[in-house]
Design a protein around this motif. Structure first.
Motif, PDB file in Angstrom:
ATOM      1  N   LEU A   1      -1.984  -6.189 -11.361  1.00  0.00           N
ATOM      2  CA  LEU A   1      -0.739  -5.442 -11.551  1.00  0.00           C
ATOM      3  C   LEU A   1       0.461  -6.341 -11.284  1.00  0.00           C
ATOM      4  O   LEU A   1       0.393  -7.250 -10.462  1.00  0.00           O
TER       5      LEU A   1
ATOM      6  N   TRP B   1       6.850  -4.015 -10.096  1.00  0.00           N
ATOM      7  CA  TRP B   1       7.852  -3.301 -10.893  1.00  0.00           C
ATOM      8  C   TRP B   1       8.971  -2.864  -9.950  1.00  0.00           C
ATOM      9  O   TRP B   1       8.881  -1.808  -9.322  1.00  0.00           O
TER      10      TRP B   1
ATOM     11  N   ALA C   1       6.471  -0.580  -5.941  1.00  0.00           N
ATOM     12  CA  ALA C   1       5.763  -0.161  -7.150  1.00  0.00           C
ATOM     13  C   ALA C   1       5.226  -1.376  -7.896  1.00  0.00           C
ATOM     14  O   ALA C   1       5.834  -2.445  -7.890  1.00  0.00           O
ATOM     15  N   SER C   2       4.084  -1.171  -8.526  1.00  0.00           N
ATOM     16  CA  SER C   2       3.492  -2.196  -9.380  1.00  0.00           C
ATOM     17  C   SER C   2       2.782  -1.485 -10.525  1.00  0.00           C
ATOM     18  O   SER C   2       2.525  -0.281 -10.463  1.00  0.00           O
ATOM     19  N   GLY C   3       2.513  -2.223 -11.576  1.00  0.00           N
ATOM     20  CA  GLY C   3       1.859  -1.581 -12.704  1.00  0.00           C
ATOM     21  C   GLY C   3       1.421  -2.572 -13.757  1.00  0.00           C
ATOM     22  O   GLY C   3       1.585  -3.787 -13.620  1.00  0.00           O
TER      23      GLY C   3
ATOM     24  N   TRP D   1       0.131   2.720 -12.906  1.00  0.00           N
ATOM     25  CA  TRP D   1       1.249   2.548 -11.968  1.00  0.00           C
ATOM     26  C   TRP D   1       0.738   2.829 -10.575  1.00  0.00           C
ATOM     27  O   TRP D   1      -0.058   3.751 -10.370  1.00  0.00           O
ATOM     28  N   ARG D   2       1.180   2.025  -9.630  1.00  0.00           N
ATOM     29  CA  ARG D   2       0.794   2.201  -8.224  1.00  0.00           C
ATOM     30  C   ARG D   2       2.052   2.086  -7.370  1.00  0.00           C
ATOM     31  O   ARG D   2       2.925   1.252  -7.640  1.00  0.00           O
ATOM     32  N   CYS D   3       2.114   2.907  -6.318  1.00  0.00           N
ATOM     33  CA  CYS D   3       3.254   2.837  -5.402  1.00  0.00           C
ATOM     34  C   CYS D   3       2.779   3.048  -3.975  1.00  0.00           C
ATOM     35  O   CYS D   3       1.959   3.937  -3.704  1.00  0.00           O
TER      36      CYS D   3
ATOM     37  N   THR E   1      -1.951   5.851  -7.122  1.00  0.00           N
ATOM     38  CA  THR E   1      -2.181   5.189  -8.403  1.00  0.00           C
ATOM     39  C   THR E   1      -2.314   6.262  -9.465  1.00  0.00           C
ATOM     40  O   THR E   1      -3.035   7.243  -9.274  1.00  0.00           O
TER      41      THR E   1
END
Length: 123
Positions: A13, A16, A34-36, A52-54, A112
């Motif tokens: 990921l 973001w 956040a990442s994705g 998307w993950r936070c 996620t």
């Protein structure tokens, strides 16, 4: 074919950042990150899909595009400022958000989700 589950390694990921002016992010609590990954569509196209993950924290934003999402792992709540609705989020939950919805994410446990989004005119 892409199989989505919560076991996607963080190394797959991208970070973001909460810096899109159109989304008008406001961090309200903690330091969520956040990442994705986009798997189809994206910039200049009318659709996008990905994961998307936070990490835990609370933030407010304006959603960009109509979005259908399914939570794969984690826990949280999503508050829609326009409707006043609050939805608890846990694995298996699916929600649809309208373009330009102002929402507050309460991420209690790293969350996620997989998503499909549409924005007439493109992202």
């Amino acid at each position: 074919m892409i199989r989505y589950d919560g076991s996607v390694p963080e190394t797959e990921l991208e970070h973001w950042p909460f810096d899109n002016p159109a989304s008008a992010y406001r961090i309200l609590e903690g330091a969520p990150r956040a990442s994705g990954r986009l798997d189809a569509g994206g910039a200049g196209r009318p659709t996008r899909t990905g994961i998307w993950r936070c990490t835990p924290g609370v933030f407010e934003c304006t959603e960009q595009g109509d979005e259908l999402m399914t939570v794969l792992e984690g826990r949280g709540r999503l508050f829609d400022h326009g409707t006043g609705d609050t939805h608890d989020l846990s694995p298996g939950d699916t929600l649809f958000l309208r373009d330009q919805s102002r929402v507050t994410w309460h991420i209690e446990e790293t969350l996620t989700k997989v998503f499909f989004a549409h924005k007439p005119g493109g992202y």
